[in-house]
Structure formats: structure tokens, C-alpha cells
Write a protein that holds these residues in place. Structure first.
Motif, PDB file in Angstrom:
ATOM      1  N   GLU A  57       0.863  -1.183   0.000  1.00 48.44           N
ATOM      2  CA  GLU A  57       0.000   0.000   0.000  1.00 48.44           C
ATOM      3  C   GLU A  57       0.897   1.229   0.000  1.00 48.44           C
ATOM      4  O   GLU A  57       1.775   1.353   0.859  1.00 48.44           O
ATOM      5  CB  GLU A  57      -0.914   0.007   1.218  1.00 48.44           C
ATOM      6  CG  GLU A  57      -1.911   1.146   1.179  1.00 48.44           C
ATOM      7  CD  GLU A  57      -3.028   0.972   2.181  1.00 48.44           C
ATOM      8  OE1 GLU A  57      -3.877   0.078   1.958  1.00 48.44           O
ATOM      9  OE2 GLU A  57      -3.030   1.722   3.177  1.00 48.44           O
ATOM     10  N   VAL A  58       0.694   2.111  -0.967  1.00 49.27           N
ATOM     11  CA  VAL A  58       1.455   3.352  -1.067  1.00 49.27           C
ATOM     12  C   VAL A  58       0.517   4.484  -0.683  1.00 49.27           C
ATOM     13  O   VAL A  58      -0.529   4.674  -1.305  1.00 49.27           O
ATOM     14  CB  VAL A  58       2.015   3.574  -2.490  1.00 49.27           C
ATOM     15  CG1 VAL A  58       2.819   4.867  -2.553  1.00 49.27           C
ATOM     16  CG2 VAL A  58       2.874   2.389  -2.908  1.00 49.27           C
ATOM     17  N   ARG A  59       0.902   5.217   0.343  1.00 51.31           N
ATOM     18  CA  ARG A  59       0.069   6.290   0.891  1.00 51.31           C
ATOM     19  C   ARG A  59       0.760   7.640   0.720  1.00 51.31           C
ATOM     20  O   ARG A  59       1.923   7.794   1.101  1.00 51.31           O
ATOM     21  CB  ARG A  59      -0.173   6.066   2.376  1.00 51.31           C
ATOM     22  CG  ARG A  59      -0.823   4.748   2.709  1.00 51.31           C
ATOM     23  CD  ARG A  59      -0.832   4.536   4.206  1.00 51.31           C
ATOM     24  NE  ARG A  59      -1.450   3.258   4.559  1.00 51.31           N
ATOM     25  CZ  ARG A  59      -1.347   2.702   5.760  1.00 51.31           C
ATOM     26  NH1 ARG A  59      -0.657   3.285   6.723  1.00 51.31           N
ATOM     27  NH2 ARG A  59      -1.939   1.544   5.990  1.00 51.31           N
ATOM     28  N   VAL A  60       0.016   8.588   0.180  1.00 54.68           N
ATOM     29  CA  VAL A  60       0.496   9.965   0.082  1.00 54.68           C
ATOM     30  C   VAL A  60      -0.620  10.846   0.647  1.00 54.68           C
ATOM     31  O   VAL A  60      -1.453  11.379  -0.087  1.00 54.68           O
ATOM     32  CB  VAL A  60       0.854  10.356  -1.365  1.00 54.68           C
ATOM     33  CG1 VAL A  60       1.414  11.775  -1.410  1.00 54.68           C
ATOM     34  CG2 VAL A  60       1.872   9.371  -1.951  1.00 54.68           C
ATOM     35  N   PRO A  61      -0.659  10.938   1.973  1.00 54.19           N
ATOM     36  CA  PRO A  61      -1.729  11.719   2.586  1.00 54.19           C
ATOM     37  C   PRO A  61      -1.539  13.217   2.321  1.00 54.19           C
ATOM     38  O   PRO A  61      -0.400  13.659   2.195  1.00 54.19           O
ATOM     39  CB  PRO A  61      -1.594  11.417   4.072  1.00 54.19           C
ATOM     40  CG  PRO A  61      -0.292  10.734   4.260  1.00 54.19           C
ATOM     41  CD  PRO A  61       0.209  10.296   2.926  1.00 54.19           C
ATOM     42  N   PRO A  87       3.335  14.637  -0.164  1.00 57.27           N
ATOM     43  CA  PRO A  87       3.148  14.882  -1.596  1.00 57.27           C
ATOM     44  C   PRO A  87       4.396  15.382  -2.319  1.00 57.27           C
ATOM     45  O   PRO A  87       4.698  14.917  -3.419  1.00 57.27           O
ATOM     46  CB  PRO A  87       2.029  15.926  -1.641  1.00 57.27           C
ATOM     47  CG  PRO A  87       1.259  15.697  -0.387  1.00 57.27           C
ATOM     48  CD  PRO A  87       2.288  15.299   0.632  1.00 57.27           C
ATOM     49  N   ARG A  88       5.124  16.310  -1.737  1.00 59.38           N
ATOM     50  CA  ARG A  88       6.312  16.850  -2.424  1.00 59.38           C
ATOM     51  C   ARG A  88       7.375  15.772  -2.608  1.00 59.38           C
ATOM     52  O   ARG A  88       7.941  15.616  -3.689  1.00 59.38           O
ATOM     53  CB  ARG A  88       6.886  18.039  -1.679  1.00 59.38           C
ATOM     54  CG  ARG A  88       7.992  18.732  -2.455  1.00 59.38           C
ATOM     55  CD  ARG A  88       8.346  20.078  -1.830  1.00 59.38           C
ATOM     56  NE  ARG A  88       9.178  20.847  -2.733  1.00 59.38           N
ATOM     57  CZ  ARG A  88      10.498  20.695  -2.850  1.00 59.38           C
ATOM     58  NH1 ARG A  88      11.127  19.805  -2.107  1.00 59.38           N
ATOM     59  NH2 ARG A  88      11.178  21.430  -3.704  1.00 59.38           N
ATOM     60  N   THR A  89       7.643  15.021  -1.558  1.00 65.78           N
ATOM     61  CA  THR A  89       8.632  13.945  -1.669  1.00 65.78           C
ATOM     62  C   THR A  89       8.194  12.928  -2.716  1.00 65.78           C
ATOM     63  O   THR A  89       9.013  12.478  -3.532  1.00 65.78           O
ATOM     64  CB  THR A  89       8.850  13.261  -0.307  1.00 65.78           C
ATOM     65  OG1 THR A  89       9.344  14.236   0.622  1.00 65.78           O
ATOM     66  CG2 THR A  89       9.821  12.099  -0.404  1.00 65.78           C
ATOM     67  N   TRP A  90       6.914  12.567  -2.719  1.00 62.78           N
ATOM     68  CA  TRP A  90       6.420  11.622  -3.711  1.00 62.78           C
ATOM     69  C   TRP A  90       6.699  12.124  -5.124  1.00 62.78           C
ATOM     70  O   TRP A  90       7.212  11.390  -5.969  1.00 62.78           O
ATOM     71  CB  TRP A  90       4.925  11.359  -3.508  1.00 62.78           C
ATOM     72  CG  TRP A  90       4.345  10.524  -4.595  1.00 62.78           C
ATOM     73  CD1 TRP A  90       3.452  10.916  -5.542  1.00 62.78           C
ATOM     74  CD2 TRP A  90       4.669   9.160  -4.905  1.00 62.78           C
ATOM     75  NE1 TRP A  90       3.188   9.884  -6.420  1.00 62.78           N
ATOM     76  CE2 TRP A  90       3.924   8.787  -6.041  1.00 62.78           C
ATOM     77  CE3 TRP A  90       5.504   8.221  -4.317  1.00 62.78           C
ATOM     78  CZ2 TRP A  90       3.994   7.524  -6.597  1.00 62.78           C
ATOM     79  CZ3 TRP A  90       5.578   6.953  -4.884  1.00 62.78           C
ATOM     80  CH2 TRP A  90       4.832   6.617  -6.012  1.00 62.78           C
ATOM     81  N   LEU A  91       6.384  13.373  -5.394  1.00 65.39           N
ATOM     82  CA  LEU A  91       6.590  13.912  -6.743  1.00 65.39           C
ATOM     83  C   LEU A  91       8.069  14.060  -7.077  1.00 65.39           C
ATOM     84  O   LEU A  91       8.457  13.915  -8.241  1.00 65.39           O
ATOM     85  CB  LEU A  91       5.833  15.227  -6.905  1.00 65.39           C
ATOM     86  CG  LEU A  91       4.309  15.074  -6.839  1.00 65.39           C
ATOM     87  CD1 LEU A  91       3.634  16.436  -6.859  1.00 65.39           C
ATOM     88  CD2 LEU A  91       3.785  14.178  -7.946  1.00 65.39           C
ATOM     89  N   LEU A  92       8.902  14.312  -6.090  1.00 65.61           N
ATOM     90  CA  LEU A  92      10.350  14.320  -6.333  1.00 65.61           C
ATOM     91  C   LEU A  92      10.826  12.925  -6.745  1.00 65.61           C
ATOM     92  O   LEU A  92      11.658  12.786  -7.646  1.00 65.61           O
ATOM     93  CB  LEU A  92      11.104  14.797  -5.090  1.00 65.61           C
ATOM     94  CG  LEU A  92      10.961  16.268  -4.732  1.00 65.61           C
ATOM     95  CD1 LEU A  92      11.541  16.540  -3.339  1.00 65.61           C
ATOM     96  CD2 LEU A  92      11.617  17.157  -5.772  1.00 65.61           C
ATOM     97  N   LEU A  93      10.290  11.898  -6.119  1.00 67.12           N
ATOM     98  CA  LEU A  93      10.621  10.516  -6.499  1.00 67.12           C
ATOM     99  C   LEU A  93      10.106  10.191  -7.893  1.00 67.12           C
ATOM    100  O   LEU A  93      10.804   9.578  -8.700  1.00 67.12           O
ATOM    101  CB  LEU A  93      10.024   9.533  -5.489  1.00 67.12           C
ATOM    102  CG  LEU A  93      10.671   9.495  -4.112  1.00 67.12           C
ATOM    103  CD1 LEU A  93       9.759   8.800  -3.110  1.00 67.12           C
ATOM    104  CD2 LEU A  93      12.031   8.833  -4.177  1.00 67.12           C
TER     105      LEU A  93
END
Length: 128
Positions: A57-61, A87-93
Motif C-alpha cells: 500500500e502506497v500512501r500519500v496523505p 506529496p512533495r517527496t512523492w513527486l520528487l521521487l
């Protein structure tokens, strides 16, 4: 809130994230919540399509969570394999501005479980 199951148009993914690149690069103020939500949800749905399954499960609250990656699936309670980040870290990844290893080392991603390594599927996009 789970992400939608509809297919992602690659152009939709690219456009939703491209408009946030100045912010990701530190050259602009934070985007609106709605623009950020679209980019996060679209990228999570893309991951879900590229890595089908229900073992992680990948969560980006507060925007979305998806289940992906093949293997044993959980049916109740907290799943054994969880990835969570902002969210910012997710989009950086997603855009290769941050590597999976760096994110883990810096504590920007929480990943638990033997299948919670997303490095095989990230980045989702590369911008030159």
C-alpha cells in the motif's frame, strides 16, 4: 481516499506534473491544493497500473493511497508492506529529482515490509 481505477493517459500524467516542476525545483511557491492533488493521484494511479497487485500500500496523505506490486495480498487491517510519504517527496521521487535510496536515508519515506521497495518502478517520468 483510494485513487480511481481508470487508466491514466500518459499525457495527462506529464502535464499534471510538468506544471509543478518549478515548485519541485524550489523556484516557485507551492501550487494550489487542487493542482497538487491531481498530480499525486495521477502518478499513484500510474504506479498502480505499472506494478499491478495488492501486496504494497502506497500512501500519500492527504490525497490518495493505492495498492500495487504483485505478491500476497492483505485483506484486513494494516497491510504488512506500506510506503508512506508527503506529496512533495512523492513527486520528487516520481520525477527522479530524489532517488529512492536518498529518500529512505533522509527519512523522507517510511517503508515497511519486505516488498516495500519501489525503486524498480521509480521514477515514473523523466524531464530533461
Amino acid at each position: 481516499m483510494p485513487a480511481s481505477r481508470r487508466s491514466v493517459d500518459p499525457r495527462e500524467l506529464r502535464e499534471s506534473i510538468a506544471e509543478l516542476l518549478p515548485w519541485l525545483d524550489g523556484a516557485a511557491e507551492a501550487p494550489s491544493r487542487s493542482r497538487l492533488a491531481v498530480a499525486v493521484r495521477t502518478s499513484l494511479r500510474t504506479l498502480e497500473q505499472l506494478a499491478p497487485g495488492r501486496s504494497v500500500e502506497v500512501r500519500v496523505p492527504p490525497f490518495a493511497a493505492v495498492q500495487c506490486v504483485g505478491g500476497p495480498q492483505h485483506t484486513r487491517g494494516t497491510p504488512p508492506n506500506v510506503v508512506e510519504t508527503d506529496p512533495r517527496t512523492w513527486l520528487l521521487l516520481v520525477t527522479e529529482r530524489l532517488s529512492w535510496a536518498e529518500a529512505l536515508e533522509e527519512g523522507r519515506v517510511e517503508a515497511s515490509g519486505s516488498r516495500a521497495d519501489l525503486s524498480s518502478w521509480l521514477p515514473l517520468l523523466r524531464f530533461s
